[in-house]
Structure formats: C-alpha cells, structure tokens
Design a protein around this motif. Structure first.
Motif, short mmCIF file in Angstrom:
data_model
loop_
_atom_site.label_atom_id
_atom_site.label_comp_id
_atom_site.label_asym_id
_atom_site.label_seq_id
_atom_site.Cartn_x
_atom_site.Cartn_y
_atom_site.Cartn_z
N GLN A 199 0.81 -1.11 0.14
CA GLN A 199 0.20 0.03 0.00
C GLN A 199 0.87 1.28 -0.08
O GLN A 199 1.94 1.28 0.69
CB GLN A 199 -0.75 0.00 1.25
CG GLN A 199 -1.71 -1.20 1.24
CD GLN A 199 -2.88 -0.88 2.50
OE1 GLN A 199 -2.90 -0.09 3.26
NE2 GLN A 199 -3.09 -2.20 2.92
N ARG A 200 0.44 2.38 -0.74
CA ARG A 200 1.21 3.49 -0.76
C ARG A 200 1.91 4.08 0.36
O ARG A 200 2.59 4.72 0.58
CB ARG A 200 0.49 4.46 -1.67
CG ARG A 200 1.32 5.70 -1.99
CD ARG A 200 0.47 6.51 -2.96
NE ARG A 200 1.35 7.49 -3.85
CZ ARG A 200 2.09 8.37 -3.60
NH1 ARG A 200 2.02 8.80 -2.39
NH2 ARG A 200 2.74 9.03 -4.44
N GLU A 201 0.93 3.88 1.53
CA GLU A 201 1.30 4.54 2.80
C GLU A 201 2.13 3.69 3.46
O GLU A 201 2.99 4.31 4.55
CB GLU A 201 -0.23 4.42 3.79
CG GLU A 201 -1.28 5.36 3.12
CD GLU A 201 -2.05 4.42 1.98
OE1 GLU A 201 -1.98 3.39 1.93
OE2 GLU A 201 -2.63 5.35 1.35
N TYR A 202 2.68 2.60 3.17
CA TYR A 202 3.61 1.68 3.81
C TYR A 202 5.05 2.44 3.49
O TYR A 202 5.38 3.22 2.44
CB TYR A 202 3.71 0.34 3.31
CG TYR A 202 2.74 -0.86 3.45
CD1 TYR A 202 1.83 -0.16 4.53
CD2 TYR A 202 2.64 -1.72 2.91
CE1 TYR A 202 0.66 -1.03 5.03
CE2 TYR A 202 1.69 -2.63 3.44
CZ TYR A 202 0.62 -2.28 4.33
OH TYR A 202 -0.31 -2.95 4.50
N THR A 203 5.87 2.34 4.35
CA THR A 203 7.25 3.01 4.31
C THR A 203 8.45 1.66 4.47
O THR A 203 8.08 0.72 4.92
CB THR A 203 7.58 3.99 5.47
OG1 THR A 203 7.48 3.02 6.73
CG2 THR A 203 6.22 5.07 5.36
N MET A 204 9.59 2.55 4.54
CA MET A 204 10.87 1.55 4.60
C MET A 204 10.62 0.90 6.10
O MET A 204 10.97 -0.24 6.15
CB MET A 204 12.02 2.23 4.16
CG MET A 204 12.13 2.12 2.66
SD MET A 204 13.67 3.10 2.08
CE MET A 204 13.06 4.67 1.80
N LYS A 205 10.42 1.78 6.86
CA LYS A 205 10.35 1.50 8.44
C LYS A 205 9.47 0.44 8.70
O LYS A 205 9.73 -0.51 9.39
CB LYS A 205 10.14 2.56 9.05
CG LYS A 205 10.03 2.26 10.80
CD LYS A 205 9.77 3.43 11.62
CE LYS A 205 9.57 3.02 13.16
NZ LYS A 205 9.12 3.96 13.92
N HIS A 206 8.23 0.60 7.99
CA HIS A 206 7.31 -0.50 8.06
C HIS A 206 7.78 -1.92 7.47
O HIS A 206 7.54 -3.01 8.13
CB HIS A 206 5.98 -0.01 7.22
CG HIS A 206 4.85 -0.94 7.30
ND1 HIS A 206 3.94 -0.79 8.42
CD2 HIS A 206 4.37 -1.86 6.60
CE1 HIS A 206 2.91 -1.79 8.23
NE2 HIS A 206 3.38 -2.49 7.28
N ILE A 207 8.48 -1.99 6.40
CA ILE A 207 8.91 -3.19 5.81
C ILE A 207 9.94 -3.68 6.97
O ILE A 207 9.96 -4.82 7.23
CB ILE A 207 9.81 -2.84 4.53
CG1 ILE A 207 8.77 -2.40 3.50
CG2 ILE A 207 10.48 -4.06 3.97
CD1 ILE A 207 9.46 -1.94 2.15
N LEU A 208 11.09 -2.99 7.29
CA LEU A 208 11.87 -3.47 8.01
C LEU A 208 11.22 -3.91 9.49
O LEU A 208 11.66 -5.11 10.23
CB LEU A 208 13.10 -2.41 8.59
CG LEU A 208 13.94 -1.90 7.51
CD1 LEU A 208 14.72 -0.68 7.90
CD2 LEU A 208 14.58 -2.95 7.06
N THR A 209 10.29 -3.18 9.85
CA THR A 209 9.80 -3.62 11.46
C THR A 209 8.87 -4.96 11.21
O THR A 209 8.79 -5.75 11.76
CB THR A 209 8.78 -2.50 11.73
OG1 THR A 209 9.46 -1.35 12.11
CG2 THR A 209 7.96 -2.87 13.11
#
Length: 147
Positions: A113-123
């Motif tokens: 989803q566009r709202e996801y971030t790199m931090k979200h991926i790593l977490t």
C-alpha cells in the motif's frame, strides 16, 4: 496520502515522501530495533538505501545485526522497493542464494500500500523473525554475507 478539504486526496510527490522517510530514518524515530538511511547522499533520485534490523530476543536472531539493501525505483511509493538482505539469514521469505525478500512470501510486499514505508518493511521483517516458522531456523555463521 492525506485528505484535503472536501474529501479530495492529495498525493505526496515521490521525492518529498523520500525526504520525509530520510528524516525519520536519520532521527531514529521508534524503538531503535530498525534503522535506515541513504547509501549515497549525492543520489538525487534517492534510490539506494541501507536498512538495519537488530534480531529479536528469544529467537535464533537474538543479538544479531542484519543489514539490508532497499532499492526504491521511480515507481516508489506506488510500488514497493526491492528488498535484499546483505547479511546472510535463513528465513522462509528470503531467497537462500541471493538474500532477496520474496514479495510472494512476505505479506507487506505482496499487499503493498502506498502508505507503507521502509520503516514499516523493516519492522515487519523483524516481526517475521519471531514467527513460529522462523524463530528457530538454523542460521548461517554470524558475519557472513550474500554476494
């Protein structure tokens, strides 16, 4: 994406979004178990990033520091970045030969989803380390890398 007046959607341009992510990554906002930043400060397209995950307690990953490469192509954040472990790791969603995170086996990338971030991926990758299928998998020696 943010809501404007009258319910219209405002789409944040790619570079503004990446600058915001860079600021968050540099400030280390969060619990400190994941971090990220740009590989090359001179890359005006902000494509190549390095991420770090500290392995979760009570798993085979406990105390290990994993480094990853994230590549944000021109379509980011509409499409997910390519994510590849540099540190050797054994996980069900990671190609054992290349370190590439398989989008089909990792829900965040599969359901991007566009709202996801790199931090979200790593977490989420760190949370994946805790799952029953990954928490006890035998790991390669610490300090080995994918090439």
């Amino acid at each position: 994406m943010a809501m404007g007046s009258g319910g219209s959607s405002i789409i944040v341009p790619r570079n503004f979004r990446l600058l915001e992510e860079l600021e968050h990554g540099e400030k280390g906002i969060g619990d400190g178990f994941v971090s990220y930043g740009m590989d090359d400060a001179d890359d005006i397209y902000m494509r190549s990033w390095t991420g770090t995950i500290i392995g979760p307690h009570n798993t085979v990953h406990d105390g290990r520091i994993y480094t990853l490469k994230l590549f944000c192509d021109k379509d980011y954040p509409d499409k997910p970045p390519t994510v590849r472990f540099h540190s050797h790791i054994n996980m069900t969603c990671v190609n054992p030969d290349t370190g590439l995170v398989d989008a089909r086996k990792f829900g965040v990338l599969a359901n991007w989803q566009r709202e996801y971030t790199m931090k979200h991926i790593l977490t989420q990758l760190r949370k994946e380390m805790i799952t029953s299928q990954n928490r006890k998998l035998p790991q390669p020696p610490e300090g080995t890398y994918f090439y």
